[in-house]
Design an enzyme around this catalytic site. Structure first.
Site, PDB file in Angstrom:
ATOM      1  N   GLN A  38       0.764  -1.139   0.037  1.00  0.00           N
ATOM      2  CA  GLN A  38       0.054   0.032   0.134  1.00  0.00           C
ATOM      3  C   GLN A  38       0.971   1.237   0.083  1.00  0.00           C
ATOM      4  O   GLN A  38       0.316   2.453  -0.511  1.00  0.00           O
ATOM      5  CB  GLN A  38      -0.879  -0.165   1.282  1.00  0.00           C
ATOM      6  CG  GLN A  38      -2.020  -1.121   1.333  1.00  0.00           C
ATOM      7  CD  GLN A  38      -3.002  -1.002   2.444  1.00  0.00           C
ATOM      8  OE1 GLN A  38      -2.542  -1.622   3.618  1.00  0.00           O
ATOM      9  NE2 GLN A  38      -3.754  -0.276   2.477  1.00  0.00           N
ATOM     10  N   CYS A  96     -10.815   0.299   3.753  1.00  0.00           N
ATOM     11  CA  CYS A  96      -9.071  -0.037   3.482  1.00  0.00           C
ATOM     12  C   CYS A  96      -8.549   1.287   3.294  1.00  0.00           C
ATOM     13  O   CYS A  96      -9.236   2.314   2.540  1.00  0.00           O
ATOM     14  CB  CYS A  96      -9.012  -0.785   2.194  1.00  0.00           C
ATOM     15  SG  CYS A  96      -7.418  -1.130   1.576  1.00  0.00           S
ATOM     16  N   LEU A  97      -7.483   1.587   3.773  1.00  0.00           N
ATOM     17  CA  LEU A  97      -6.890   2.976   3.447  1.00  0.00           C
ATOM     18  C   LEU A  97      -6.399   3.263   2.011  1.00  0.00           C
ATOM     19  O   LEU A  97      -6.361   4.266   1.467  1.00  0.00           O
ATOM     20  CB  LEU A  97      -5.504   2.912   4.106  1.00  0.00           C
ATOM     21  CG  LEU A  97      -5.677   2.940   5.684  1.00  0.00           C
ATOM     22  CD1 LEU A  97      -4.369   2.910   6.512  1.00  0.00           C
ATOM     23  CD2 LEU A  97      -6.487   4.329   6.228  1.00  0.00           C
ATOM     24  N   HIS A 101      -7.416  -9.489   5.606  1.00  0.00           N
ATOM     25  CA  HIS A 101      -7.461  -8.308   4.878  1.00  0.00           C
ATOM     26  C   HIS A 101      -5.896  -7.924   4.378  1.00  0.00           C
ATOM     27  O   HIS A 101      -5.531  -7.656   3.284  1.00  0.00           O
ATOM     28  CB  HIS A 101      -8.022  -7.019   5.573  1.00  0.00           C
ATOM     29  CG  HIS A 101      -8.088  -5.944   4.989  1.00  0.00           C
ATOM     30  ND1 HIS A 101      -9.204  -5.250   4.583  1.00  0.00           N
ATOM     31  CD2 HIS A 101      -7.235  -4.923   4.291  1.00  0.00           C
ATOM     32  CE1 HIS A 101      -8.864  -4.062   3.801  1.00  0.00           C
ATOM     33  NE2 HIS A 101      -7.770  -3.990   3.726  1.00  0.00           N
ATOM     34  N   GLU A 102      -5.105  -8.042   5.498  1.00  0.00           N
ATOM     35  CA  GLU A 102      -3.660  -7.645   5.061  1.00  0.00           C
ATOM     36  C   GLU A 102      -2.881  -8.610   4.149  1.00  0.00           C
ATOM     37  O   GLU A 102      -2.281  -8.274   3.374  1.00  0.00           O
ATOM     38  CB  GLU A 102      -3.020  -7.180   6.399  1.00  0.00           C
ATOM     39  CG  GLU A 102      -3.309  -6.043   7.160  1.00  0.00           C
ATOM     40  CD  GLU A 102      -3.804  -4.697   6.453  1.00  0.00           C
ATOM     41  OE1 GLU A 102      -3.247  -4.547   5.457  1.00  0.00           O
ATOM     42  OE2 GLU A 102      -4.754  -4.199   6.988  1.00  0.00           O
ATOM     43  N   HIS A 148      -3.824  -8.275   0.701  1.00  0.00           N
ATOM     44  CA  HIS A 148      -2.938  -7.164   0.017  1.00  0.00           C
ATOM     45  C   HIS A 148      -1.681  -7.729  -0.633  1.00  0.00           C
ATOM     46  O   HIS A 148      -1.052  -7.226  -1.555  1.00  0.00           O
ATOM     47  CB  HIS A 148      -2.709  -6.013   1.080  1.00  0.00           C
ATOM     48  CG  HIS A 148      -3.672  -4.861   1.166  1.00  0.00           C
ATOM     49  ND1 HIS A 148      -3.829  -4.279   0.172  1.00  0.00           N
ATOM     50  CD2 HIS A 148      -4.379  -4.451   2.454  1.00  0.00           C
ATOM     51  CE1 HIS A 148      -4.931  -3.427   0.612  1.00  0.00           C
ATOM     52  NE2 HIS A 148      -5.101  -3.361   1.772  1.00  0.00           N
TER      53      HIS A 148
HETATM   54 NI    NI Z   1      -6.552  -2.623   3.215  1.00  0.00          NI
END
Ligand code: NI
Length: 172
Positions: A51, A94-95, A136-137, A140
């Site tokens: 990210q 999510c950022l 979630h991570e 990614h």
């Molecule tokens: Ni995220």
């Protein structure tokens, strides 16, 4: 420490698979410190290196993040080795996916293994919020975003809204 720039959808970099960390050196420790700083600043409860434009298998997380207490954890080369049950992760966000939240079906419990900051193998059994953060991570790290787990209709609506928002940002 440096605040990192968080990439947002539809940046194609977010879709790339990440590479395992082979040597936890000063550069990696610096990346981790910067990731934690960036996560707290955002603020968020988890962040994957991709990210921030770094294609390495690193996540930081802190399910109890608040201004008073900063006690983040890091997992290097994390993998989900077991998952069971099913739950709805309500209002997941999510950022890297601005201005959007959705309910996502997630496993209720997961077992994750990886390395800690000293390179020691760790194995964690998680449920609830921590289990969702891991799913979630770790997604990614494989180029998967939480919106990939919702209906195509909802995803396409978000996609259109996002592209429209980006176009209006460019013209201002
Ligand atoms: Ni995220």
């Amino acid at each position: 420490m440096t605040l990192l720039n968080i990439l947002t959808y539809p940046n194609p970099f977010l879709r790339l698979p990440t590479n395992p960390v082979t040597d936890i050196d000063d550069e990696i420790r610096e990346i981790i410190a910067d990731m934690a700083e960036t996560m707290y600043d955002a603020p968020g409860v988890g962040l994957a290196a991709i990210q921030a434009g770094i294609d390495k298998s690193i996540i930081v997380y802190d399910p109890e993040a608040d201004d008073q207490k900063r006690d983040f954890q890091v997992l290097i080369n994390p993998e989900i080795i077991a998952a069971e049950g099913s739950m709805t992760s309500e209002n997941e966000g999510c950022l890297s996916v601005p201005d959007f939240r959705a309910d996502v079906t997630r496993a209720q419990r997961v077992t994750v293994q990886g390395l800690d900051i000293d390179g020691n193998p760790v194995r964690i059994d998680a449920e609830g919020l921590l289990s969702v953060i891991f799913q979630h991570e770790i997604d990614h790290l494989k180029g998967v975003l939480f919106i990939d787990h919702i209906s195509a209709l909802k995803r396409n609506m978000y996609k259109k809204k996002r592209i429209k928002a980006l176009k209006s940002e460019q013209t201002v």
